[in-house]
Scaffold this motif. Structure first.
Motif, short mmCIF file in Angstrom:
data_model
loop_
_atom_site.label_atom_id
_atom_site.label_comp_id
_atom_site.label_asym_id
_atom_site.label_seq_id
_atom_site.Cartn_x
_atom_site.Cartn_y
_atom_site.Cartn_z
N ASN A 36 1.11 16.19 48.57
CA ASN A 36 1.30 16.82 47.26
C ASN A 36 2.13 15.45 46.67
O ASN A 36 2.60 15.77 45.49
N GLY A 37 2.72 14.50 47.32
CA GLY A 37 3.52 13.52 46.85
C GLY A 37 4.91 14.05 46.35
O GLY A 37 5.25 13.34 45.68
N THR A 76 12.32 19.18 43.68
CA THR A 76 13.35 19.57 42.80
C THR A 76 12.80 19.63 41.28
O THR A 76 12.92 20.84 40.67
N LEU A 77 12.25 18.80 41.03
CA LEU A 77 11.34 18.90 39.67
C LEU A 77 10.31 19.86 39.43
O LEU A 77 9.80 20.34 38.28
N ARG A 78 9.79 20.33 40.54
CA ARG A 78 9.17 21.56 40.45
C ARG A 78 9.49 22.72 40.04
O ARG A 78 8.75 23.56 39.35
N TRP A 79 10.98 22.87 39.75
CA TRP A 79 11.83 23.85 39.16
C TRP A 79 12.17 23.54 37.94
O TRP A 79 13.26 24.00 37.59
N GLU A 134 12.87 26.23 35.35
CA GLU A 134 13.79 27.16 35.71
C GLU A 134 15.43 26.48 35.78
O GLU A 134 16.43 27.16 35.28
N ILE A 135 15.38 25.43 36.11
CA ILE A 135 16.80 24.58 35.89
C ILE A 135 17.24 24.56 34.46
O ILE A 135 18.35 24.66 34.17
N THR A 136 16.28 24.13 33.79
CA THR A 136 16.60 23.86 32.34
C THR A 136 16.82 25.29 31.67
O THR A 136 17.95 25.46 30.89
N ALA A 137 16.41 26.34 31.92
CA ALA A 137 16.44 27.60 31.38
C ALA A 137 17.85 27.99 31.81
O ALA A 137 18.83 28.95 31.15
#
Length: 196
Positions: free
Chosen positions: A172-173, A180-183, A186-189
């Motif tokens: 998936n690279g 981390t960026l997959r979330w 959620e992190i922003t929220a």
């Protein structure tokens, strides 16, 4: 990091056990701050003499191995210091996979983080691949990460094991930042919920 599914191409044999990261990328080249440009220094002390002249007998500088995509070497490859530059230099040279009977743990991890496939095969298989690459100009292999196989045009087909999580990341690279960026939503929220 780019997705990695299959690496196919010429095989370059670098025989020897316990090839450490200082041989892969000597310390004098670690002053750069970029991740690129290290390929020219790969195995520098083995490729050049004390006067800086190329040694014609080193495999990577022989015409038969130009453009090689698969590196085959001995046990405990990448031992020594934890310098990530070793993986950077191998990748920057143009390799996409390294095959050996075993790898130092940190080097293996650095391969995964930089889009290189570290393939561990039994010593007798590695010796066979090294012999084939040494006797035939342009000997090629295909390392198929999806199928977890190493194959050639001569009928060779060998399965290899790889950590399922690391395999998924390569397919998936995803390096650590990509994971981390997959979330990110959620992190922003979460950050917004904490207020200013």
């Amino acid at each position: 990091m780019e997705q990695v599914r299959r690496v196919e191409g010429i095989v370059a044999p670098i025989p020897g056990a316990d090839i450490d990261t200082d041989q892969i990328i000597p310390k004098q080249f670690l002053k750069r701050i970029e991740r690129t440009g290290y390929g020219q220094f790969l195995f520098y002390d083995w490729r050049f003499d004390e006067n800086g002249s190329p040694r014609k007998d080193f495999p990577l500088d022989q015409p038969a191995y130009r453009g090689a995509r698969v590196l085959v070497s001995g046990p405990n490859f990448g031992c020594g210091s934890s310098r990530e530059h070793a993986a950077w230099s191998i990748k920057d040279w143009g390799f996409g996979a390294v095959i050996a009977p075993g790898f130092a743990d940190i080097f293996r991890s650095n391969c995964f983080q930089n889009g290189l496939i570290p393939v561990e095969l039994p010593a007798d298989r590695v010796a066979e691949l090294m012999a084939r690459a040494s006797r035939a100009d342009g000997y090629s292999l295909a390392v198929d990460l999806e199928a977890r196989t190493v194959s050639d045009d001569e009928g060779l087909l060998v399965d290899f094991e790889i950590d399922p999580f690391r395999r998924e990341c390569l397919l998936n690279g995803w390096d650590d930042i990509g994971l981390t960026l997959r979330w990110e939503d959620e992190i922003t929220a979460f950050e917004r919920s904490r207020g200013d």
